[in-house]
Write a protein that holds these residues in place. Structure first.
Motif, short mmCIF file in Angstrom:
data_model
loop_
_atom_site.label_atom_id
_atom_site.label_comp_id
_atom_site.label_asym_id
_atom_site.label_seq_id
_atom_site.Cartn_x
_atom_site.Cartn_y
_atom_site.Cartn_z
N PHE A 45 7.30 3.20 1.55
CA PHE A 45 5.95 3.77 1.71
C PHE A 45 5.76 5.00 0.83
N ILE A 46 6.78 5.83 0.76
CA ILE A 46 6.69 7.03 -0.08
C ILE A 46 6.49 6.63 -1.54
N GLU A 47 7.30 5.71 -2.02
CA GLU A 47 7.19 5.28 -3.42
C GLU A 47 5.85 4.61 -3.71
N VAL A 48 5.38 3.81 -2.77
CA VAL A 48 4.09 3.14 -2.94
C VAL A 48 2.97 4.16 -3.00
N ASN A 51 3.12 6.05 -6.35
CA ASN A 51 2.61 5.18 -7.40
C ASN A 51 1.08 5.14 -7.36
N TYR A 52 0.54 5.00 -6.16
CA TYR A 52 -0.91 4.99 -5.99
C TYR A 52 -1.50 6.31 -6.51
N ALA A 53 -0.91 7.43 -6.11
CA ALA A 53 -1.41 8.75 -6.52
C ALA A 53 -1.36 8.92 -8.04
N MET A 54 -0.30 8.45 -8.65
CA MET A 54 -0.19 8.55 -10.12
C MET A 54 -1.25 7.70 -10.81
N LYS A 81 -8.16 -2.03 -0.11
CA LYS A 81 -7.09 -2.81 -0.75
C LYS A 81 -5.73 -2.14 -0.54
N PHE A 82 -5.68 -0.83 -0.69
CA PHE A 82 -4.43 -0.10 -0.50
C PHE A 82 -3.98 -0.20 0.95
N ARG A 83 -4.92 -0.01 1.88
CA ARG A 83 -4.60 -0.09 3.31
C ARG A 83 -4.08 -1.49 3.65
#
Length: 132
Positions: A45-48, A51-54, A81-83
């Motif tokens: 979850f942290i990595e996802v 990645n989303y934030a970047m 979509k992210f949720r």
């Protein structure tokens, strides 16, 4: 050969939180299923999220701590979509029996699931800063 359900159950820890005779079905599901899955998937979850934030031009990393907390909450609540992607990472680790329980009350369980995930990410915002 072991079944999918027994392997999934083996991978996760046992229930996290109190379960009593007075616990509702949702509470039991939360503590026996959702919490262990969220803990198991935490690093993913942290990595996802990072990645989303970047991919969102890195705005998250320039925000004040308070605004980062709001950003996490708004992102998960507003980006459908992210949720849905996050939900899939959780639902994919349900056993067939847990899925049957989930679909009976998916709306309330989705709310619990997302609010728990939001709080988990908010509680680790400093970790998100370090990795960003």
């Amino acid at each position: 050969m072991e079944t999918r359900d027994s392997l999934i159950t083996y991978l996760r820890e046992s229930a996290i939180g109190n379960i009593s005779d007075q616990s509702s079905t949702e509470e039991i599901f939360q503590n026996k299923t959702l919490r262990p899955i969220l803990k198991f998937q935490n690093n993913l979850f942290i990595e996802v999220f990072l990645n989303y934030a970047m991919k969102q031009k890195g705005v998250f990393f320039t925000l004040s701590p308070d605004k980062k907390l709001a950003y996490i909450e708004n992102t998960i609540q507003r980006d459908i979509k992210f949720r849905n992607s996050l939900k899939g990472m959780i639902i994919g680790l349900f056993t067939v029996t847990e899925y049957s329980t989930y679909i009976k009350n998916s709306s309330n369980l989705n709310k619990r699931m997302m609010s728990m995930l939001i709080e988990r990410l908010k509680n680790q915002v400093l970790l998100l800063e370090v990795n960003g």
